[in-house]
Design a protein around this motif. Sequence first.
Motif, PDB file in Angstrom:
ATOM      1  N   ALA A 163       5.354  11.857  -0.864  1.00  0.00           N
ATOM      2  CA  ALA A 163       6.595  12.017  -0.114  1.00  0.00           C
ATOM      3  C   ALA A 163       7.795  12.346  -0.995  1.00  0.00           C
ATOM      4  CB  ALA A 163       6.872  10.747   0.690  1.00  0.00           C
ATOM      5  N   ARG A 274       2.596   3.261   1.124  1.00  0.00           N
ATOM      6  CA  ARG A 274       2.348   4.009   2.374  1.00  0.00           C
ATOM      7  C   ARG A 274       3.455   5.024   2.609  1.00  0.00           C
ATOM      8  NH1 ARG A 274       0.623  -1.024   4.371  1.00  0.00           N
ATOM      9  NH2 ARG A 274       2.670  -1.388   5.302  1.00  0.00           N
ATOM     10  N   ALA A 275       4.690   4.604   2.406  1.00  0.00           N
ATOM     11  CA  ALA A 275       5.814   5.521   2.604  1.00  0.00           C
ATOM     12  C   ALA A 275       5.771   6.671   1.603  1.00  0.00           C
ATOM     13  CB  ALA A 275       7.133   4.764   2.490  1.00  0.00           C
ATOM     14  N   ARG A 277       3.044   7.943   0.554  1.00  0.00           N
ATOM     15  CA  ARG A 277       1.792   8.657   0.800  1.00  0.00           C
ATOM     16  C   ARG A 277       0.887   8.591  -0.439  1.00  0.00           C
ATOM     17  NH1 ARG A 277       4.164  14.198   3.677  1.00  0.00           N
ATOM     18  NH2 ARG A 277       5.198  13.166   5.445  1.00  0.00           N
ATOM     19  N   GLY A 311      13.318   2.161   1.447  1.00  0.00           N
ATOM     20  CA  GLY A 311      12.545   1.066   2.016  1.00  0.00           C
ATOM     21  C   GLY A 311      12.096   0.034   1.001  1.00  0.00           C
ATOM     22  N   ALA A 345      10.397  12.297   1.716  1.00  0.00           N
ATOM     23  CA  ALA A 345      11.185  11.092   1.450  1.00  0.00           C
ATOM     24  C   ALA A 345      12.666  11.305   1.710  1.00  0.00           C
ATOM     25  CB  ALA A 345      10.966  10.633   0.019  1.00  0.00           C
ATOM     26  N   LEU A 348      13.706   9.816   4.975  1.00  0.00           N
ATOM     27  CA  LEU A 348      13.404   8.416   5.274  1.00  0.00           C
ATOM     28  C   LEU A 348      14.668   7.571   5.377  1.00  0.00           C
ATOM     29  CD1 LEU A 348      10.337   7.761   2.931  1.00  0.00           C
ATOM     30  CD2 LEU A 348      10.324   8.127   5.412  1.00  0.00           C
TER      31      LEU A 348
END
Length: 449
Positions: A163, A274-275, A277, A311, A345, A348
């Motif tokens: 990301a 996870r964010a 990837r 995040g 990203a 996000l």
Amino acid sequence: MSESGKKVFLAPLGCPKNQIDGELMLGRAAAAGHTIVSDPDEADVLIVNTCGFIEQAREESIDTILELARIKAEREGRRLVVTGCMAERYGSELSDELPEIDALVGTGAIDRINDAIDAPEGEVGHFRGGKHYLPAASMDRIVTEGDGSAYVKVSEGCDHECAFCVIPQIRGRHESRPLEDIAEEVEGLVGRGVIEANLIAQDLSAYGRDLGEREGLAALLYRLGRIDGLERIRCFYLYPNTLTDAALDALAAVANVCRYIDMPLQHADAGVLRAMRRARGADQLRRIIDRIRTRMPNAYLRTTFITGFPGETDEAFANLVQFVQDVRFDRIGVFTYSDEEGSAAAELAGRVDPEVAERRRDELMAVQEAIAEDRLASRVGTSERVLICGRDESGAWFGRTTFQAPEIDGVTLLGGPELDLGGLVGRTVDAIITGSDAVDLFAELGEPH
């Protein structure tokens, strides 16, 4: 052959992959009759091989362009050529904002460098091709290092969709060179005095998959291991999801392969991963590291992490710190998150204050410093083979062990200016490690090989 040979200077910026592109451009320029110079004040043509990976790299590239533009202005008739990732991604913007630029050469068009050098005055030339340019053993190349070490690009591009990264947008899809072509290049380098080949790719452990070879990296290591005179093979960069047991077996079995694992992990908190990837979580990463250390108990482990990713909470950062404390890497690099235009990203939520990201970076590096100091201290008293590289700014002689890669892992200091080791540069010697700090080793010289 160029009708009128020019003096060409190239300012290399960015990663080793970019360095190889620059060496290929210099080779083409020299083959066309141009003269390569190391002083920009002597040059007729000034080339900046830019990096566009993160904001800091882009700023360095712009600063270098401006500095060479100042030198260009000192003498009529000079040309300023911009190449590399920024030329590929921001060519139009660069030519609009910096009228001093005479030509731009994208990452897939480095074979057009002589067109850029020789182009007539007037409109800015923008030479573009595909996303990347895959080397071949038959190509002219000027290796800019003179210490017995060279990088070898085995593939280009990347198929991952991390990301935070825009490299696939700049460099394109993953493409591997034929194995025997790589071997031919390495054999040629050895014939020119190179004894250390540093294999480089965006995702080295995926080498050969696009050619139908699932275990391409293993096959490549076994093949290069048979080259007489090649003392070291070092691998950059291994990707956790493509690193197979067969590749690990080859890393452990081939005698001249350094037990050196550079595997960027980027984080260790499950939510952040996870964010990004990336991997599923720290447990998955620990299993990969266990696989490595089972086969190579003394493997040197290097990785990189990002702090301040969107995040990343205090808890997520604490998970990363705990992971680093548990695994005890030999070396890590830590970058603060950089928003990249066009990356996933960038869209996000949960932005982290840049000052918080910097503070977290400093905290993680402080944790690692104590670990690195302890791990280097454990090598005191051991015998290591050291590649003599030259002198540092103080005049002290230095070299590198198998677990010290160029530029990023510290060096082994061998003694002061009173020593005369000039005849050993590019050769290996046995040395006894007598001391260490958090970055470098100190050693007493043995006999050359």
